[in-house]
Structure formats: structure tokens, C-alpha cells
Design an enzyme around this catalytic site. Sequence first.
Site, PDB file in Angstrom:
ATOM      1  N   ALA A  23     -43.958  18.244   7.793  1.00 11.92           N
ATOM      2  CA  ALA A  23     -45.149  18.849   6.821  1.00 11.92           C
ATOM      3  C   ALA A  23     -46.446  18.650   7.416  1.00 11.92           C
ATOM      4  CB  ALA A  23     -45.150  18.445   5.466  1.00 11.92           C
ATOM      5  N   THR A  27     -50.598  20.811   7.355  1.00 16.30           N
ATOM      6  CA  THR A  27     -51.420  20.492   6.437  1.00 16.30           C
ATOM      7  C   THR A  27     -52.976  21.010   6.817  1.00 16.30           C
ATOM      8  OG1 THR A  27     -52.054  18.461   7.663  1.00 16.30           O
ATOM      9  CG2 THR A  27     -50.655  18.224   5.593  1.00 16.30           C
ATOM     10  N   PHE A  34     -45.781  16.216   1.513  1.00 17.52           N
ATOM     11  CA  PHE A  34     -44.931  15.644   0.421  1.00 17.52           C
ATOM     12  C   PHE A  34     -45.431  14.338   0.165  1.00 17.52           C
ATOM     13  CE2 PHE A  34     -40.668  18.247   0.160  1.00 17.52           C
ATOM     14  CZ  PHE A  34     -41.519  19.361  -0.542  1.00 17.52           C
ATOM     15  N   HIS A 120     -34.482  22.873   7.215  1.00 17.38           N
ATOM     16  CA  HIS A 120     -34.741  22.855   5.844  1.00 17.38           C
ATOM     17  C   HIS A 120     -34.677  24.320   5.279  1.00 17.38           C
ATOM     18  CE1 HIS A 120     -35.814  18.529   5.723  1.00 17.38           C
ATOM     19  NE2 HIS A 120     -34.437  18.783   5.704  1.00 17.38           N
ATOM     20  N   CYS A 131     -23.907  37.664  -4.473  1.00 12.54           N
ATOM     21  CA  CYS A 131     -23.773  38.512  -3.290  1.00 12.54           C
ATOM     22  C   CYS A 131     -24.228  38.521  -1.939  1.00 12.54           C
ATOM     23  CB  CYS A 131     -23.771  39.936  -3.978  1.00 12.54           C
ATOM     24  SG  CYS A 131     -25.476  40.492  -3.738  1.00 12.54           S
ATOM     25  N   CYS A 153     -30.650  39.265  -9.151  1.00 13.77           N
ATOM     26  CA  CYS A 153     -30.454  40.140  -8.112  1.00 13.77           C
ATOM     27  C   CYS A 153     -30.291  41.557  -8.832  1.00 13.77           C
ATOM     28  CB  CYS A 153     -28.979  39.822  -7.382  1.00 13.77           C
ATOM     29  SG  CYS A 153     -28.365  40.933  -6.446  1.00 13.77           S
TER      30      CYS A 153
HETATM   31  P1  NAD Z   1     -43.981  14.224   4.672  1.00 11.64           P
HETATM   32  O1  NAD Z   1     -44.844  14.769   3.815  1.00 11.64           O
HETATM   33  O2  NAD Z   1     -42.887  12.921   4.377  1.00 11.64           O
HETATM   34  O3  NAD Z   1     -44.757  13.476   5.960  1.00 11.64           O
HETATM   35  C1  NAD Z   1     -46.008  13.997   6.595  1.00 11.64           C
HETATM   36  C2  NAD Z   1     -46.585  13.059   7.512  1.00 11.64           C
HETATM   37  O4  NAD Z   1     -47.733  14.016   7.974  1.00 11.64           O
HETATM   38  C3  NAD Z   1     -47.342  12.169   6.687  1.00 11.64           C
HETATM   39  O5  NAD Z   1     -47.308  10.676   7.271  1.00 11.64           O
HETATM   40  C4  NAD Z   1     -48.729  12.383   6.650  1.00 11.64           C
HETATM   41  O6  NAD Z   1     -49.718  11.442   6.718  1.00 11.64           O
HETATM   42  C5  NAD Z   1     -48.877  13.264   8.263  1.00 11.64           C
HETATM   43  N1  NAD Z   1     -49.859  14.124   8.056  1.00 11.64           N
HETATM   44  C6  NAD Z   1     -50.659  14.948   7.307  1.00 11.64           C
HETATM   45  N2  NAD Z   1     -51.433  15.784   7.767  1.00 11.64           N
HETATM   46  C7  NAD Z   1     -51.401  15.469   9.191  1.00 11.64           C
HETATM   47  C8  NAD Z   1     -52.326  16.053  10.289  1.00 11.64           C
HETATM   48  N3  NAD Z   1     -52.944  16.740   9.962  1.00 11.64           N
HETATM   49  N4  NAD Z   1     -51.881  15.393  11.413  1.00 11.64           N
HETATM   50  C9  NAD Z   1     -50.959  14.367  11.689  1.00 11.64           C
HETATM   51  N5  NAD Z   1     -50.185  13.861  10.471  1.00 11.64           N
HETATM   52  C10 NAD Z   1     -50.363  14.224   9.289  1.00 11.64           C
HETATM   53  O7  NAD Z   1     -43.176  15.190   5.597  1.00 11.64           O
HETATM   54  P2  NAD Z   1     -41.858  15.545   6.285  1.00 11.64           P
HETATM   55  O8  NAD Z   1     -41.696  14.282   7.126  1.00 11.64           O
HETATM   56  O9  NAD Z   1     -42.021  16.649   6.858  1.00 11.64           O
HETATM   57  O10 NAD Z   1     -40.746  15.455   5.046  1.00 11.64           O
HETATM   58  C11 NAD Z   1     -40.951  16.236   3.958  1.00 11.64           C
HETATM   59  C12 NAD Z   1     -40.041  17.384   3.733  1.00 11.64           C
HETATM   60  O11 NAD Z   1     -41.149  18.109   3.249  1.00 11.64           O
HETATM   61  C13 NAD Z   1     -39.444  17.895   4.669  1.00 11.64           C
HETATM   62  O12 NAD Z   1     -38.063  17.951   4.418  1.00 11.64           O
HETATM   63  C14 NAD Z   1     -40.076  19.640   4.371  1.00 11.64           C
HETATM   64  O13 NAD Z   1     -38.725  20.220   4.134  1.00 11.64           O
HETATM   65  C15 NAD Z   1     -40.694  19.352   3.186  1.00 11.64           C
HETATM   66  N6  NAD Z   1     -42.127  20.198   3.329  1.00 11.64           N
HETATM   67  C16 NAD Z   1     -42.474  21.285   4.113  1.00 11.64           C
HETATM   68  C17 NAD Z   1     -43.554  21.853   3.848  1.00 11.64           C
HETATM   69  C18 NAD Z   1     -44.018  23.053   5.073  1.00 11.64           C
HETATM   70  O14 NAD Z   1     -43.311  23.696   5.264  1.00 11.64           O
HETATM   71  N7  NAD Z   1     -45.371  23.218   5.439  1.00 11.64           N
HETATM   72  C19 NAD Z   1     -44.630  21.314   3.150  1.00 11.64           C
HETATM   73  C20 NAD Z   1     -44.588  20.297   2.495  1.00 11.64           C
HETATM   74  C21 NAD Z   1     -43.107  19.556   2.427  1.00 11.64           C
HETATM   75 ZN    ZN Z   2     -26.516  39.705  -6.024  1.00 13.26          ZN
END
Ligand code: NAD
Ligand code: ZN
Length: 253
Positions: A23, A27, A34, A120, A131, A153
Site C-alpha cells: 500500500a 499513498t 492500512f 489480493h 453466476c 446481479c
Molecule cells: P501496510 O499498510 O501494512 O504497509 C504500508 C507500509 O508502507 C507502511 O510501513 C508505511 O509506513 C509505508 N509507507 C506509506 N507511504 C509510503 C511511501 N510514500 N513511501 C514508502 N513507504 C511508505 O500495507 P501492505 O503491507 O500493503 O499490507 C496491507 C494490505 O492492504 C495489503 O494486503 C493490500 O491488499 C491492502 N491495501 C491496498 C491498498 C491499495 O491498493 N493501494 C491500500 C490499502 C491497503
Molecule cells: Zn449473477
Amino acid sequence: MTDVAAASDLLANARRILAFTGAGVSTESGIPDFRGPDGVWTKIDPSEFTYDKYVTNRETRRRSWEMRFGSNALDAKPNPAHQALADLWHGGLLIGCVTQNIDGLHQAAGLPPSAVVEVHGNAHRTRCLDCDDSMPTEALRERVAGGDQDPHCEHCGGILKVTVISFGEMMPQLEMARALDWAGTADAVIAIGSTLSVYPAAHVPLEAAQRGVPYLIVNRGETDHDRVADLKLEGAAGTLLPQLVGALLARSA
Ligand code: NAD
Ligand code: ZN
């Protein structure tokens, strides 16, 4: 020597780099993570959004759609971190990117779909649990805005769910197999923007590292693999990755 220069040295001989993203890589595109300081889990309780609750509880579905269309995540644009990974692929140094993200931003930045494994799922598609009919999630926005708080659906009346893996739901077998396949043949691995605390996804970089290939982490804040990695770049992915990729591409030219 700067940290980025040290990282570029670590990966100097790598031609089949595997990227593993979380994630934190999104950001800077405005999508909250998360577990970071402003993470989603500081505001909502994950135990409210399990697969079982989704299929049995109308209120869980209503809140899920409300949050999905209430956030701007579906409209987010790739940032320089996504762009850098696409550049690395076009430069011939990246075998692929395994992502925990569900936002589709790696592909939006120019990585071909065949070079991305989404362990994910992807929030841009929605599927009927009965379906299997599928549609762009965006196609439901108007129905939900028009008052259909728990859309079903149109063909069979089944429950609709975005193609995202919920807590308590099986991991997609094919995607995990492809991810582990890359981990078995990569000659270096970079984990970016992940706490590396969600399993089985976090096995992917670990699997590569355990074969003895260089393991680099790019993250702001601690990760569960800090002691396993050869080197860590601490800071913003959108700043560090373009520097690193620029150095690697200059070296391989
Ligand atoms: P996580 O939230 O556990 O960890 C994110 C990490 O990235 C943290 O350590 C945070 O400090 C760091 N971080 C935040 N911004 C940053 C930046 N600009 N540069 C570098 N580091 C940065 O996320 P995870 O490990 O991906 O696990 C969480 C679950 O969240 C995953 O399974 C995913 O499916 C889901 N998720 C996905 C999204 C998305 O699709 N963008 C968003 C939120 C959560
Ligand atoms: Zn259906």
C-alpha cells in the site's frame, strides 16, 4: 556513498529483478495505507469486513459500497514510484511486479498486465458470487448513488462483490503460483511500501531472499523483514525509486 548508491551497487548485476509492492507505493497517489500512521485500520475495524460477514450481512455490504464510492481511490493516478517500476521493466531489468495493491496503478503507469501479479485482487472489477458475471466496478456507482445500497446481479440476483480478497477468503491459486515462480527465478528482489506482515503474500520476497539473491527494502517505517534484507532505503518510494531506477538504468545502458 549515499544509500541509493549502495542500493544500486547491491543490484548492479541483477537482470531479473522482482518487485513486491504494498500500500505504501500508492499513498503518494492519495490512497491511504492500512498500517501506516494515517492508515485505514486506525479508523475502521478489520474484523467488520471479513468474507463471511460480507456474504451474510446486508449492512456490511452497504458499508463496503459506501466506502468504495465514498473514497477517491478508484480515480487515483500513478505516482513516480509506479512510473519508476514501469521504466525498470521497459529497460529490461524487471521480470515482474507482485503487488498486494488492488488499485491497478502499476498497469496504469505502463507495466503490461502480463508483468503484474495481483495477489489480493483488483477493486476496479466486480463479480457476481453466484453466476460469475463480471463488470467494471464503476458501472455500479450510479446504482449505489441512486439509492441501491446493496446492489445485486442483474442476471441472477446474486450478491455482487469487488474482485478483492477479503479477510478469511482464499488467496487466488494461479496468482500465488505465478508470484512464487518469479520468486524462484529472480536474481534480486525489492520490496516497496509494505510492512511485509501479511502472509502468505510476504512469502514471495522471502522465498527469493532465501535463495540467496540480494534483497532490498524501500519503505518508510519498520517492516517485518528488516533483519532479513541486505539493505533498506528508509523514506518515500516516490522519491527513492526514481533515483534508484535511474542509477540502475544508467549502469545497464
Ligand atoms: P501496510 O499498510 O501494512 O504497509 C504500508 C507500509 O508502507 C507502511 O510501513 C508505511 O509506513 C509505508 N509507507 C506509506 N507511504 C509510503 C511511501 N510514500 N513511501 C514508502 N513507504 C511508505 O500495507 P501492505 O503491507 O500493503 O499490507 C496491507 C494490505 O492492504 C495489503 O494486503 C493490500 O491488499 C491492502 N491495501 C491496498 C491498498 C491499495 O491498493 N493501494 C491500500 C490499502 C491497503
Ligand atoms: Zn449473477
